[in-house]
Design a protein around this motif. Structure first.
Motif, mmCIF file in Angstrom:
data_model
loop_
_atom_site.group_PDB
_atom_site.id
_atom_site.type_symbol
_atom_site.label_atom_id
_atom_site.label_comp_id
_atom_site.label_asym_id
_atom_site.label_seq_id
_atom_site.Cartn_x
_atom_site.Cartn_y
_atom_site.Cartn_z
ATOM 1 N N VAL A 188 -2.648 -11.505 -9.840
ATOM 2 C CA VAL A 188 -3.480 -10.723 -9.600
ATOM 3 C C VAL A 188 -3.094 -9.905 -8.427
ATOM 4 O O VAL A 188 -2.590 -10.373 -7.357
ATOM 5 C CB VAL A 188 -4.879 -11.323 -9.432
ATOM 6 C CG1 VAL A 188 -6.016 -9.928 -9.199
ATOM 7 C CG2 VAL A 188 -5.244 -12.143 -10.639
ATOM 8 N N LEU A 189 -2.992 -8.397 -8.790
ATOM 9 C CA LEU A 189 -2.510 -7.598 -7.578
ATOM 10 C C LEU A 189 -3.909 -6.744 -7.101
ATOM 11 O O LEU A 189 -4.687 -6.244 -7.956
ATOM 12 C CB LEU A 189 -1.717 -6.461 -8.205
ATOM 13 C CG LEU A 189 -0.257 -6.964 -8.266
ATOM 14 C CD1 LEU A 189 0.494 -5.770 -8.974
ATOM 15 C CD2 LEU A 189 0.308 -6.976 -6.919
ATOM 16 N N LEU A 190 -4.295 -6.846 -5.919
ATOM 17 C CA LEU A 190 -5.319 -6.392 -5.254
ATOM 18 C C LEU A 190 -5.220 -5.406 -4.381
ATOM 19 O O LEU A 190 -4.340 -5.487 -3.352
ATOM 20 C CB LEU A 190 -6.340 -7.443 -4.507
ATOM 21 C CG LEU A 190 -6.854 -8.726 -5.344
ATOM 22 C CD1 LEU A 190 -7.184 -9.642 -4.363
ATOM 23 C CD2 LEU A 190 -7.561 -8.336 -6.494
ATOM 24 N N ASP A 191 -5.451 -4.039 -4.524
ATOM 25 C CA ASP A 191 -5.738 -3.034 -3.626
ATOM 26 C C ASP A 191 -6.593 -3.736 -2.612
ATOM 27 O O ASP A 191 -7.414 -4.332 -2.544
ATOM 28 C CB ASP A 191 -6.103 -1.628 -4.360
ATOM 29 C CG ASP A 191 -6.278 -0.627 -3.109
ATOM 30 O OD1 ASP A 191 -5.531 -0.539 -2.321
ATOM 31 O OD2 ASP A 191 -7.366 0.187 -3.583
ATOM 32 N N ILE A 192 -6.462 -2.903 -1.225
ATOM 33 C CA ILE A 192 -7.275 -3.481 -0.057
ATOM 34 C C ILE A 192 -8.431 -2.244 0.296
ATOM 35 O O ILE A 192 -9.534 -2.676 0.020
ATOM 36 C CB ILE A 192 -6.193 -3.550 1.080
ATOM 37 C CG1 ILE A 192 -5.536 -4.737 0.994
ATOM 38 C CG2 ILE A 192 -7.090 -3.749 2.504
ATOM 39 C CD1 ILE A 192 -4.315 -5.197 2.036
ATOM 40 N N SER A 193 -8.075 -1.303 0.697
ATOM 41 C CA SER A 193 -8.968 -0.167 0.881
ATOM 42 C C SER A 193 -9.930 0.244 -0.306
ATOM 43 O O SER A 193 -9.387 0.537 -1.220
ATOM 44 C CB SER A 193 -8.425 0.878 1.695
ATOM 45 O OG SER A 193 -9.321 1.886 1.949
ATOM 46 N N GLY A 194 -11.324 -0.002 -0.083
ATOM 47 C CA GLY A 194 -12.092 0.525 -1.269
ATOM 48 C C GLY A 194 -12.207 -0.620 -2.130
ATOM 49 O O GLY A 194 -13.180 -0.780 -3.081
ATOM 50 N N VAL A 195 -11.600 -1.741 -1.979
ATOM 51 C CA VAL A 195 -11.885 -2.943 -2.829
ATOM 52 C C VAL A 195 -12.214 -4.155 -2.105
ATOM 53 O O VAL A 195 -13.026 -4.568 -2.444
ATOM 54 C CB VAL A 195 -10.627 -3.163 -3.649
ATOM 55 C CG1 VAL A 195 -10.694 -4.412 -4.709
ATOM 56 C CG2 VAL A 195 -10.133 -2.208 -4.558
#
Length: 261
Positions: free
Chosen positions: A5-12
């Motif tokens: 799983v790849l997670l964005d940081i800002s806003g997530v």
């Protein structure tokens, strides 16, 4: 099946602000649950205001289980490219990210690196970058991401993409993008995780940068309805997410139910 799983940081994970921002409800526990599962997790950000170390420190203070080695960020990636190609950049970046370029020669520049420079995007600074590019025989403009805007607690914030386009237009050139949605960027994150694109899923709030970029690499992608999400994203003319979820917590619920089967 899904292995990574790849997670964005800002806003997530969180919404940023001058004073460090706030975690999005449920996201700290959602990351912890992913980490306890069999899935591999990597954080894939376009944040170019802070060094990777500062960003990780901030997230840890918010309670996230995250370390620097788990983060793919554009500034360190750009720094490697500059070294490999013998490029000496004129840096149009925020002071907070300068440390990522400590080992780079910036004398007599033969390229421009532009990041989310925030308040440093003055006419004077943009014009200086423009002049450096115009004086080069074959100008090289490297942009850390090409987002149009992102969300902070105070509202939407103009991102580096708008300024990148201004320099492209004025100089008659195309920028090289280091960061999402560049395929090389996603591929480097997958390589770090040791998973193939078809085994990975991206979770982000940006329909073009996160969702579209990941899908073009052969990944599946979910869009969260947090951060910069707009209802119109679900009717985007070119990009359709594999699923839309209210937040990271709901995305993790779905993934873990799926993984248990």
């Amino acid at each position: 099946g899904v292995r990574g799983v790849l997670l964005d940081i800002s806003g997530v994970l969180y919404d940023g602000s001058e004073d460090g921002g706030v975690p999005i409800p449920g996201s700290v526990e959602a990351v912890a649950r992913l980490k306890r599962s069999q899935l591999k997790v990597r954080f894939c950000t376009n944040d170019s205001q802070k060094s990777r170390g500062d960003l990780v420190g901030l997230l840890r203070r918010h309670g996230f289980d995250i370390s620097e080695s788990e983060v793919t960020a554009p500034a360190p990636a750009a720094s490697l490219i500059l070294k490999e190609r013998g490029l000496r950049p004129h840096l149009l970046v925020q002071d907070g990210v300068l440390s990522e370029f400590d080992q780079i020669d910036t004398s007599n520049p033969n390229c421009v690196v532009i990041a989310d420079a925030g308040e440093s995007f003055s006419y004077q600074n943009m014009n200086k970058a423009f002049r450096v590019l115009m004086e080069l025989e074959s100008p090289v403009l490297i942009s850390l991401g090409k987002g149009r805007y992102y969300k902070e607690t105070s509202g939407l914030m103009l991102d580096v993409g708008a300024y990148m386009k201004a320099l492209e237009y004025a100089c008659g050139i195309k920028a090289e993008v280091v960061g999402k949605p560049s395929p090389e960027y996603f591929q480097s994150a997958l390589k770090e995780m040791g998973v193939e694109a078809h085994e990975a899923i991206m979770i982000g709030d940006d329909i073009v940068g996160d969702v579209g970029g990941a899908q073009q690499c052969g990944m599946r992608a979910l869009q969260v309805r947090t951060g910069k999400f707009r209802p119109s994203d679900e009717r985007h003319p070119d990009v359709k997410a594999d699923g839309y979820v209210d937040n990271l917590a709901e995305a993790v619920d779905l993934l873990l139910q799926h993984a248990d089967k």
